[in-house]
Write a protein that holds these residues in place. Structure first.
Motif, PDB file in Angstrom:
ATOM      1  N   PHE A 148       0.709  -1.531   0.474  1.00  0.00           N
ATOM      2  CA  PHE A 148       0.038   0.067   0.150  1.00  0.00           C
ATOM      3  C   PHE A 148       0.804   1.305  -0.255  1.00  0.00           C
ATOM      4  O   PHE A 148       0.809   1.905   0.314  1.00  0.00           O
ATOM      5  CB  PHE A 148      -1.185   0.321   1.360  1.00  0.00           C
ATOM      6  N   GLU A 169      -7.265   3.228  -3.660  1.00  0.00           N
ATOM      7  CA  GLU A 169      -7.111   1.610  -3.506  1.00  0.00           C
ATOM      8  C   GLU A 169      -6.467   1.145  -5.079  1.00  0.00           C
ATOM      9  O   GLU A 169      -6.538   1.313  -6.050  1.00  0.00           O
ATOM     10  CB  GLU A 169      -8.342   1.613  -4.336  1.00  0.00           C
ATOM     11  N   MET A 201      -3.963  -4.885  10.105  1.00  0.00           N
ATOM     12  CA  MET A 201      -5.253  -4.480  10.361  1.00  0.00           C
ATOM     13  C   MET A 201      -6.266  -4.851  11.377  1.00  0.00           C
ATOM     14  O   MET A 201      -5.178  -5.452  11.802  1.00  0.00           O
ATOM     15  CB  MET A 201      -6.616  -5.170   8.843  1.00  0.00           C
ATOM     16  N   TYR A 260      -7.287   0.248  10.556  1.00  0.00           N
ATOM     17  CA  TYR A 260      -7.904   0.050   9.550  1.00  0.00           C
ATOM     18  C   TYR A 260      -7.530   1.311   8.711  1.00  0.00           C
ATOM     19  O   TYR A 260      -7.096   2.442   8.998  1.00  0.00           O
ATOM     20  CB  TYR A 260      -9.159   0.046   9.838  1.00  0.00           C
ATOM     21  N   PRO A 261      -7.553   1.206   7.101  1.00  0.00           N
ATOM     22  CA  PRO A 261      -7.195   1.943   6.477  1.00  0.00           C
ATOM     23  C   PRO A 261      -8.115   3.242   5.750  1.00  0.00           C
ATOM     24  O   PRO A 261      -8.763   2.990   4.682  1.00  0.00           O
ATOM     25  CB  PRO A 261      -6.875   1.001   4.902  1.00  0.00           C
ATOM     26  N   THR A 265      -3.432   4.110   1.431  1.00  0.00           N
ATOM     27  CA  THR A 265      -3.667   3.524   0.238  1.00  0.00           C
ATOM     28  C   THR A 265      -4.523   2.486   0.855  1.00  0.00           C
ATOM     29  O   THR A 265      -3.540   1.505   1.660  1.00  0.00           O
ATOM     30  CB  THR A 265      -2.870   3.557  -0.846  1.00  0.00           C
ATOM     31  N   ARG A 266      -5.302   1.715   0.323  1.00  0.00           N
ATOM     32  CA  ARG A 266      -5.652   0.684   0.337  1.00  0.00           C
ATOM     33  C   ARG A 266      -5.347  -0.563  -0.313  1.00  0.00           C
ATOM     34  O   ARG A 266      -5.709  -0.709  -1.865  1.00  0.00           O
ATOM     35  CB  ARG A 266      -7.660   0.565   0.164  1.00  0.00           C
ATOM     36  N   TYR A 270      -7.207  -5.915   0.880  1.00  0.00           N
ATOM     37  CA  TYR A 270      -8.467  -4.984   1.277  1.00  0.00           C
ATOM     38  C   TYR A 270      -9.786  -4.928   0.276  1.00  0.00           C
ATOM     39  O   TYR A 270     -10.935  -5.372   0.768  1.00  0.00           O
ATOM     40  CB  TYR A 270      -7.593  -4.210   2.245  1.00  0.00           C
ATOM     41  N   THR A 271      -9.157  -4.563  -0.584  1.00  0.00           N
ATOM     42  CA  THR A 271     -10.645  -3.843  -1.981  1.00  0.00           C
ATOM     43  C   THR A 271     -11.016  -4.840  -1.986  1.00  0.00           C
ATOM     44  O   THR A 271     -12.194  -4.971  -2.294  1.00  0.00           O
ATOM     45  CB  THR A 271      -9.684  -2.742  -2.680  1.00  0.00           C
ATOM     46  N   TYR A 285     -18.554   2.064   2.979  1.00  0.00           N
ATOM     47  CA  TYR A 285     -17.632   1.616   4.031  1.00  0.00           C
ATOM     48  C   TYR A 285     -17.360   1.663   5.244  1.00  0.00           C
ATOM     49  O   TYR A 285     -16.853   0.789   5.953  1.00  0.00           O
ATOM     50  CB  TYR A 285     -16.313   2.677   3.006  1.00  0.00           C
ATOM     51  N   GLU A 289     -16.495  -1.612   7.521  1.00  0.00           N
ATOM     52  CA  GLU A 289     -15.354  -0.735   8.786  1.00  0.00           C
ATOM     53  C   GLU A 289     -15.579  -1.432  10.146  1.00  0.00           C
ATOM     54  O   GLU A 289     -15.679  -2.414  11.428  1.00  0.00           O
ATOM     55  CB  GLU A 289     -15.209  -0.270   8.911  1.00  0.00           C
TER      56      GLU A 289
END
Length: 624
Positions: A148, A169, A201, A260-261, A265-266, A270-271, A285, A289
């Motif tokens: 990231f 992302e 995370m 948590y992002p 950048t995710r 994660y995405t 989102y 989360e």
């Protein structure tokens, strides 16, 4: 004329006629192959025309779905309704061999191509719905699905500094890996890279303390990463986490953090998980989360006390109020949490001011140009930092309505803390702008959240302090209040004190010989030339300071040990390792009871008390 005659002679020559004749013959005999060749040539020309372009025009569409407009590595999508009227943008690639490119890269550390996206009408406006940018990166920069460190950035002008686009992302399709970002305005755009780091995370430990009756503290930050409390330049090999502000506030508790992002950048890992969630649920989102946080909390068998800031407070509220199976949260402190949303997340209000003359706006609204500049700058800064979360933070958002429909947990104690003084001064009191941005009015807001929103309209206990959103959690009186609240309701358990036994463990049976002092008892029977010792079971009476007691000695041996100690000055403690003989200033361990006895001194000193507990010998000496 001579040139024309020369060309005419070439066209009439037999050599050219033969070449044309051969080509036509090949085409007539290989029609399918000829069509494929012609199609490939046409496609190549089109591709070169598209990807070789140095500029292209993108137009806002009224269609629900719009394919991205591409120029080399950059794609842009202008969604329907992003601007009040149709908007056209010119996307230009800045030549890499130009002096301008060199100057921009020196200031920004951009990698590869840099693009300029400008409105065709020359009017700088803020989008009501964010635009989508996609930058296709070379594979050599991609470090894996959990990386990231790559991000998109922008510059307002050639002389500006690099500004990071938050919430990028990492994604991938059949054309390769790309970075996607949402933006509300256009500018000079490129991509850059930071130092590679491990993507972490979930609930993670920052400060470990011995277990106690006080629950650990869970810190949940919002857009202000400093809320985590890490003190810079304090990391060492022995303490890789470094020192932390919260460990000084709670010196006897473990400190945990939920990571948590939000702004970073995710990564693709994660995405991908988020997209899978959105296929089955609402594309939100914050809800995603909050569900992850609820799942994380259920992993732990003990309770937490929670301290949350800004968006972090919305996450913990949704996690515990939407899921009654989360039962390990005792108390929650909500610091400047937008329980009713914030107008800073509404692009409609900012659109009225963005890109317009501060002098003209100051005259219209009855204030000064500097107040307009500060207001626009801070509102835009917040809108950019919350990135995709903006849609949930508006006062009339679906998320706010859903969250507040659950109701506060009755088994959880809440405390709201609200700031009442923005970090900057804007003179908009009594103007129309006060209605748009009450968050900037001293006494009514902290520069991000109104006191009414932070205090949840008085539905929870709330304490107000004259500080701003960004520094309220650093103030001693605020930290003292947080500690006081989280220390409440805790009862220190009574300490168990070991006491010496005074009860009779076993009394003498009729006919059993009682020995007044430890001695060796032997009964010898002669059988032929061999002496055999009879097995004997005797009761040993020991008189000590606490009175008389009888201890069984069922060792099936002919020896009962005699110790050179005065009567009444020692006692026995049985263990898995042998027998501890506790004397006044010495403890000896006897082993190998069934064969040849041996002994070793295990303690010498001024003993106050000794006892066995859970298979272990505990000794309290005069030093404590």
């Amino acid at each position: 004329m001579p040139k024309l005659k020369g060309i005419s002679r070439i066209l009439k020559s037999d050599k050219l006629k033969n070449i044309v004749k051969k080509i036509m013959g090949f085409i007539s005999s290989h029609r399918l192959l000829s069509l494929l060749i012609v199609g490939a040539v046409v496609a190549l020309v089109v591709i070169l025309a598209i990807f070789g372009r140095k500029e292209v025009v993108v137009v806002q569409t009224q269609e629900k779905r719009k394919a991205p407009v591409t120029i080399n590595r950059l794609e842009i999508i202008v969604p329907p309704g992003a601007f009040p009227t149709g908007k056209r943008f010119l996307i230009k690639e800045i030549p890499r061999d130009s002096e301008r490119y060199r100057r921009i890269v020196e200031k920004s550390n951009f990698l590869e191509e840099v693009y300029e996206v400008v409105p065709k009408d020359g009017r700088e406006e803020l989008a009501l719905i964010p635009l989508t940018l996609r930058y296709r990166i070379p594979r050599k920069y991609y470090l894996g699905n959990d990386s990231f460190n790559l991000f998109l950035g922008y510059m307002k002008s050639d002389d500006d500094v690099l500004r990071r686009i938050y919430g990028c992302e990492m994604k991938e399709d059949d054309r390769g890996v790309y970075i996607e970002a949402k933006v509300f305005h256009t500018s000079i755009i490129g991509f850059s890279a930071g130092s590679p780091k491990e993507f972490v995370m979930g609930i993670r430990n920052m400060i470990e303390r011995p277990p106690s009756y006080k629950p650990p503290v869970l810190i949940i930050p919002g857009i202000d990463g400093n809320f985590v409390g890490a003190i810079p330049k304090t990391r060492t090999n022995e303490n890789p986490q470094g020192k932390n502000i919260w460990e000084f506030i709670f010196p006897d508790r473990s400190i945990w953090v939920y990571r948590y992002p939000l702004k970073s950048t995710r990564p693709k890992v994660y995405t991908d998980a988020a997209e899978a969630f959105f296929e089955r649920n609402k594309r939100d989102y914050l809800i995603y989360e909050a569900k992850r946080l609820a799942t994380e909390l259920k992993r732990f068998p003990y309770k937490f006390d929670v301290v949350a800031h800004g968006i972090g407070g919305l996450l913990i509220r949704y996690a515990i109020e939407s899921d009654p199976t989360v039962t390990n949260v005792r108390r929650v402190v909500l610091v400047d949490v937008p329980n009713l949303g914030t107008n800073l997340a509404n692009p409609v209000y900012l659109n009225l001011l963005y890109g317009k003359s501060p002098d003209a706006l100051a005259e219209i609204y009855g204030t000064d140009p500097d107040s307009i500049r500060f207001l626009v700058k801070n509102a835009l800064d917040y809108l950019e930092k919350v990135n995709v979360f903006w849609v949930d933070l508006k006062p009339d958002s679906d998320f706010i309505h859903i969250l507040n429909s659950f109701g506060l947990r009755k088994d959880v104690d809440y405390l709201a803390i609200s700031g009442t003084t923005p970090s900057f001064t804007v003179r908009i009191t009594g103007t129309e702008l006060e209605k748009l941005y009450p968050e900037f009015i001293e006494g009514s807001g902290d520069g991000v959240v109104t006191t009414n929103s932070a205090c949840y309209e008085g539905k929870m206990d709330c304490v107000k302090f004259p500080h701003s959103f960004s520094d309220i959690y650093l103030q001693p009186e605020v930290l003292d209040k947080i500690k006081e609240f989280l220390e409440g309701g805790l009862k220190e358990p009574e300490e168990y004190v070991f006491k010496d036994d005074t009860f009779i463990e076993r009394t003498a049976s009729p006919g059993c010989e009682i020995l007044p002092t430890p001695t060796i008892v032997e009964e010898i029977t002669e059988t032929g030339t061999k002496a055999e010792s009879k097995k004997s079971t005797k009761m040993l009476q020991l008189e000590i300071s606490t009175g008389e007691r009888y201890l069984p000695l069922n060792y099936q041996t002919n020896r009962i040990f005699e110790f050179p100690t005065e009567r009444g000055k020692f006692r026995f403690l049985n263990s898995d390792y042998g027998i501890y003989v506790v004397m006044e200033n010495e403890i000896t361990l006897l082993t190998d009871i069934l064969s040849e006895p041996s002994s070793s001194i295990v303690y010498v000193g001024e003993k106050i008390h000794a006892n066995m507990f859970d298979g272990k010998l505990y000794v309290l000496d005069s030093s404590g």
